[in-house]
Design an enzyme around this catalytic site. Structure first.
Site, PDB file in Angstrom:
ATOM      1  N   CYS A   2      -0.540 -53.599   9.626  1.00 43.22           N
ATOM      2  CA  CYS A   2      -0.420 -53.691  11.082  1.00 43.22           C
ATOM      3  C   CYS A   2       1.049 -53.770  11.468  1.00 43.22           C
ATOM      4  O   CYS A   2       1.926 -53.949  10.628  1.00 43.22           O
ATOM      5  CB  CYS A   2      -1.165 -54.924  11.598  1.00 43.22           C
ATOM      6  SG  CYS A   2      -2.943 -54.882  11.268  1.00 43.22           S
ATOM      7  N   GLY A 103      -1.181 -57.977   7.232  1.00 44.48           N
ATOM      8  CA  GLY A 103      -1.498 -58.272   5.843  1.00 44.48           C
ATOM      9  C   GLY A 103      -2.986 -58.462   5.650  1.00 44.48           C
ATOM     10  O   GLY A 103      -3.804 -58.037   6.467  1.00 44.48           O
ATOM     11  N   SER A 305       6.269 -37.983   5.970  1.00 42.42           N
ATOM     12  CA  SER A 305       6.933 -38.988   5.133  1.00 42.42           C
ATOM     13  C   SER A 305       7.449 -38.446   3.815  1.00 42.42           C
ATOM     14  O   SER A 305       8.298 -39.066   3.172  1.00 42.42           O
ATOM     15  CB  SER A 305       5.985 -40.176   4.888  1.00 42.42           C
ATOM     16  OG  SER A 305       4.719 -39.735   4.477  1.00 42.42           O
ATOM     17  N   ASP A 367       4.073 -34.234  -1.549  1.00 44.71           N
ATOM     18  CA  ASP A 367       3.515 -35.259  -0.655  1.00 44.71           C
ATOM     19  C   ASP A 367       3.968 -36.623  -1.145  1.00 44.71           C
ATOM     20  O   ASP A 367       4.386 -36.783  -2.295  1.00 44.71           O
ATOM     21  CB  ASP A 367       1.988 -35.180  -0.625  1.00 44.71           C
ATOM     22  CG  ASP A 367       1.417 -35.668   0.707  1.00 44.71           C
ATOM     23  OD1 ASP A 367       2.173 -36.251   1.500  1.00 44.71           O
ATOM     24  OD2 ASP A 367       0.215 -35.472   0.949  1.00 44.71           O
ATOM     25  N   ASP A 368       3.881 -37.623  -0.248  1.00 47.62           N
ATOM     26  CA  ASP A 368       4.311 -38.962  -0.641  1.00 47.62           C
ATOM     27  C   ASP A 368       3.362 -39.587  -1.663  1.00 47.62           C
ATOM     28  O   ASP A 368       3.763 -40.357  -2.518  1.00 47.62           O
ATOM     29  CB  ASP A 368       4.437 -39.873   0.594  1.00 47.62           C
ATOM     30  CG  ASP A 368       3.193 -39.823   1.456  1.00 47.62           C
ATOM     31  OD1 ASP A 368       2.150 -40.346   1.039  1.00 47.62           O
ATOM     32  OD2 ASP A 368       3.258 -39.245   2.562  1.00 47.62           O
TER      33      ASP A 368
END
Length: 517
Positions: A2, A103, A305, A367-368
């Site tokens: 989050c 978390g 990313s 790709d990440d």
């Protein structure tokens, strides 16, 4: 995963919190909420959907006050479809608390039982964040001297939280009439960054999940909250920090650097962008061992990313770097979309190929990471449909073979394509001619090179070693059983959800400071 923000300022903070959430939107698209305080009154608005959809002008006007917290939700515990679990959460005793959490707690069920049987507190949702709020409330009640709360009592309460709570947590809390509290778990798994803005009226303070909100809102990054550390800012904007964990060691989540965080963020004195460049260099070295670079015509990133890693890999291999996929900016991140059918459907809506970059070429896609493999398979098919002769695939991270229980939605082994399979088998499943994974040691070194003080990491999704020491096979089985029992309608629902503006909650709370007339 989050996004959280806490601010204590000299002027109204509603716009600051909104703008901060906008640049943390990548950390959660399920729901958003803002709480502010004016005098002894809390104001809150929260609801399902993107930040821009949850808040209207009328909502912002109803959020007065010079300090507050904000949250954008990515569901990891509870239900992605229960909007009562949007944050912040509120409890009225003691003193009045408003909490936002990033978390996931690994002993939430045990704590629920303790709260009900011993602390005499009721939990109204399935959210572990509400559990954390009530544990903190109970510890504050124990630490306070009657109706008096001071800094020592606040830090004692955080110390009590650390003793009882396990898992990953970065938290911002409003204590009515007193100020803003923030703290981080003893392993520092989830990030928490501290920033300051100097004004003629004095210092203003912000804490956030990443440094990006600080940069965009004119705050100077001061430091990262240390593992186990608590930061308290009173209503006169005085800031105090204190270590509250008996044992602590910095072990940040590696996936923050691979995928979760924005590249322009600084986490634990590490540039996310620089780590991704280093990942590309290491990945190029690995590619050389498996594929002759002369066989690769072009290196193409999967937006967004993986772009720094792909760029650096191409440079290291001496191969042209090209943008072969165009991303629709108005489609959410498929990795955090609830429901497998929704995820599969969205890939082709999200990406489109630039045909001339594929036609007649041997392409290396970068790709990440590869988690479920759904997106990777669709992308390989798109590359072949655009005319690619051969499609090689490289992952900037190692194989994801184990669930992550610290705040990332990859909870079941059966959903992870790498679990129980070799690299060759995975390549066949996604349709690639060759698959290259980053080595874990190289990934860790890519981060540690930026900050040698980081001696350990949470790499549980790669290794199956859970640093909190309380996750075993029975725990993972329970998570999988709970997930598999979710009704099919919930797993696939997305388009039929109510609009955020129609279901958002507007709550005003009058909370008196102890002893106040």
């Amino acid at each position: 995963m989050c996004g959280i923000i806490g601010v204590v300022a000299s002027t109204p903070v509603n716009q600051l919190l909104y703008d901060g959430l906008m640049v943390l939107q990548h950390r959660g698209q399920d729901a958003a909420g803002i709480s502010t305080a004016e005098g002894s009154t809390f104001h809150m608005h929260k609801g399902p959907g993107l930040v821009r959809d949850v808040f209207r002008t009328r909502n912002m006007r109803a959020l007065p006050g010079n300090w507050g917290i904000a949250h954008c939700r990515y569901p990891t515990a509870g239900s992605a479809y229960n909007f009562a679990e949007a944050q912040p959460f509120y409890v009225n005793s003691p003193f009045g608390l408003m909490l936002a959490h990033n978390g996931n707690l690994t002993n939430a069920e045990e704590l629920k039982q303790q709260l009900f049987k011993l602390d005499l507190r009721h939990i109204n949702t399935n959210s572990d964040s509400e559990v954390l709020l009530n544990v903190l409330a109970h510890e504050l009640q124990r630490a306070a001297r009657g109706t008096v709360l001071d800094q020592d009592a606040i830090f004692t309460a955080v110390r009590g939280v650390h003793k009882r709570v396990r898992g990953a947590y970065a938290v911002v809390v409003m204590i009515a009439g007193y100020g803003l509290l923030a703290f981080r778990d003893p392993f520092g798994i989830r990030p928490l960054v501290l920033g300051k803005n100097v004004t003629p009226e004095g210092n203003e303070w912000m804490l956030a999940s990443e440094s990006v909100p600080l940069d965009t809102l004119g705050f100077e990054r001061v430091d990262d909250a240390a593992p186990g550390e608590a930061v308290f800012v009173d209503l006169d904007r005085n800031m105090v920090r204190k270590q509250c964990a008996e044992t602590h060691a910095l072990s940040p989540c590696l996936f923050e650097y691979v995928y979760l965080a924005r590249p322009d963020s600084m986490l634990d004195d590490v540039s996310v962008y620089e780590t991704r460049l280093r990942m590309g260099e290491a990945l190029a070295a690995k590619v050389r061992k498996i594929i002759d670079p002369a066989e690769i015509d072009v290196v193409i990133p999967i937006p967004d990313s993986s772009r720094p890693a792909a760029l650096q890999m191409a440079q290291a291999l001496g191969i042209p770097f090209r943008e072969g996929f165009v991303k629709n900016r108005y489609i959410g991140r498929t990795f955090i979309m609830p429901g497998q059918s929704t995820r599969k459907k969205s890939v082709r809506q999200k990406l489109n190929t630039v045909g001339q970059e594929f036609a007649g070429k041997n392409v290396m896609l970068v790709d990440d990471s590869i988690v479920r493999g759904t997106t990777s398979h669709e992308i390989v098919e798109m590359a072949r449909a655009a005319g690619a002769k051969k499609v090689y695939f490289a992952s900037a991270s190692p194989p994801v073979r184990f669930p992550n229980v610290y705040g990332i939605d990859m909870p079941t082994r059966g959903e992870l394509i790498a679990t129980g399979r070799t690299d060759a088998q995975i390549a066949a499943l996604i349709g690639a001619d060759e698959l290259v994974y980053q080595d874990l040691e190289a990934l860790e070194e890519s981060v540690r090179a930026c900050n040698p003080n980081i001696t350990g990491f949470d790499a549980s999704c790669f290794t199956g070693n859970y640093i909190t020491g309380d996750v075993d096979a029975a725990y993972l089985d329970a998570i999988e059983q709970s997930r598999n029992q979710k009704p099919a309608a919930q797993q696939n629902a997305s388009e039929d959800d109510d609009e955020a503006g129609n279901t958002a909650q507007q709550i005003e709370m009058f909370v008196r400071r102890p002893g106040q007339e």
